[in-house]
Design an enzyme around this catalytic site. Structure first.
Site, PDB file in Angstrom:
ATOM      1  N   GLN A  88       0.822  -1.208   0.000  1.00 38.24           N
ATOM      2  CA  GLN A  88       0.000   0.000   0.000  1.00 38.24           C
ATOM      3  C   GLN A  88       0.856   1.258   0.000  1.00 38.24           C
ATOM      4  O   GLN A  88       1.955   1.292   0.574  1.00 38.24           O
ATOM      5  CB  GLN A  88      -0.916   0.012   1.231  1.00 38.24           C
ATOM      6  CG  GLN A  88      -1.917   1.146   1.254  1.00 38.24           C
ATOM      7  CD  GLN A  88      -2.967   0.967   2.348  1.00 38.24           C
ATOM      8  OE1 GLN A  88      -2.877   0.079   3.180  1.00 38.24           O
ATOM      9  NE2 GLN A  88      -3.990   1.810   2.342  1.00 38.24           N
ATOM     10  N   ARG A 169     -18.090  -9.838   0.819  1.00 34.27           N
ATOM     11  CA  ARG A 169     -18.054  -8.435   0.431  1.00 34.27           C
ATOM     12  C   ARG A 169     -18.935  -8.090  -0.772  1.00 34.27           C
ATOM     13  O   ARG A 169     -19.170  -6.908  -1.031  1.00 34.27           O
ATOM     14  CB  ARG A 169     -16.612  -8.022   0.139  1.00 34.27           C
ATOM     15  CG  ARG A 169     -15.667  -8.237   1.310  1.00 34.27           C
ATOM     16  CD  ARG A 169     -16.083  -7.493   2.558  1.00 34.27           C
ATOM     17  NE  ARG A 169     -15.055  -7.584   3.600  1.00 34.27           N
ATOM     18  CZ  ARG A 169     -15.082  -6.913   4.748  1.00 34.27           C
ATOM     19  NH1 ARG A 169     -16.109  -6.131   5.027  1.00 34.27           N
ATOM     20  NH2 ARG A 169     -14.106  -7.048   5.628  1.00 34.27           N
TER      21      ARG A 169
END
Length: 240
Positions: A88, A169
């Protein structure tokens, strides 16, 4: 939001088939590779494999996604899926002096709420830049940044982890942003492995809903199926 599949195991459905057949065959690896199923036979074999609950062969294929235009709120949820690899954008080393941010739809469609939200983002930017001008390290100045801060992340998951991710999800009960991402990721993998991910998605795709007490109604709950099984004396059919 952008989501792009940038790498994956070549011929993922073939690899899954070889790994699964190895468990039940006396043949050597070369024989398995040359005799691997194709076309409709592959689809039937993979469907049978998933129906048996034999999911470990799915772990031999992986998919890597480049994701951007998402918030830190989303990535805080994403990294809870632990059987995965993540890289990230760092707030320790990358300046956020003019950070972008994600506005939730519920705020964006309310003009007063949106104004308050954007004014706060402006105030936070000013505070961050003020700290930077005071020679405060980026790793400490970032403490004032909001969860709305835009971020970028590379994600790699194997197929088995992806099935679990999609079941949770893609569900309507998932938070809107990560649900949007999950649907984009699902569309990406279905392009390269349509047989493997044919029935991937929210749990209701399997014909039942695990959300007892708050089902959206797209599928019956497990308790309802069990009750029907008791009424019909078919307990074994609905055992779980």
């Amino acid at each position: 939001m952008k989501c792009k599949l940038i790498s994956h195991t070549p011929e993922p459905e073939k690899v899954v088939s070889i790994a699964a057949k190895l468990c039940y065959s006396k043949s050597d690896v070369d024989g398995l590779i040359t005799g691997v199923l194709t076309g409709n036979d592959t689809e039937k074999f993979i469907d049978k494999l998933k129906g048996m609950g034999h999911e470990s062969p799915l772990e031999h294929v992986s998919f890597t996604f480049a994701i951007e235009g998402v918030s830190r709120t989303l990535t805080h949820q994403l990294v809870r899926h632990r059987i995965a690899s993540y890289s990230q954008k760092s707030q320790r080393y990358v300046s956020e002096n003019n950070f972008e941010y994600i506005v939730p739809p519920s705020i964006a469609r309310d003009s007063q709420a949106k104004e308050k939200f954007e004014n706060l983002m402006c105030t936070i930017r000013q505070a961050y830049n003020k700290l930077a001008s005071m020679d405060i390290p980026k790793e400490d100045a970032r403490y004032v940044l909001p969860n709305a801060t835009e971020t970028k992340i590379i994600v790699t998951m194997n197929a088995r982890s992806l099935f679990n991710f999609f079941s949770l999800r893609c569900c309507t009960h998932a938070q809107w942003e990560i649900r949007q991402l999950a649907n984009l990721m699902l569309a990406e993998v279905q392009k390269v492995a349509p047989i493997l991910f044919k029935n991937a998605g929210a749990s209701c795709k399997k014909g039942y809903c695990p959300e007892e007490g708050r089902s959206c109604g797209n599928a019956p709950t497990l308790s309802f199926l069990k009750e029907c099984g008791n009424m019909l004396n078919l307990n074994e059919v609905f055992k779980y």
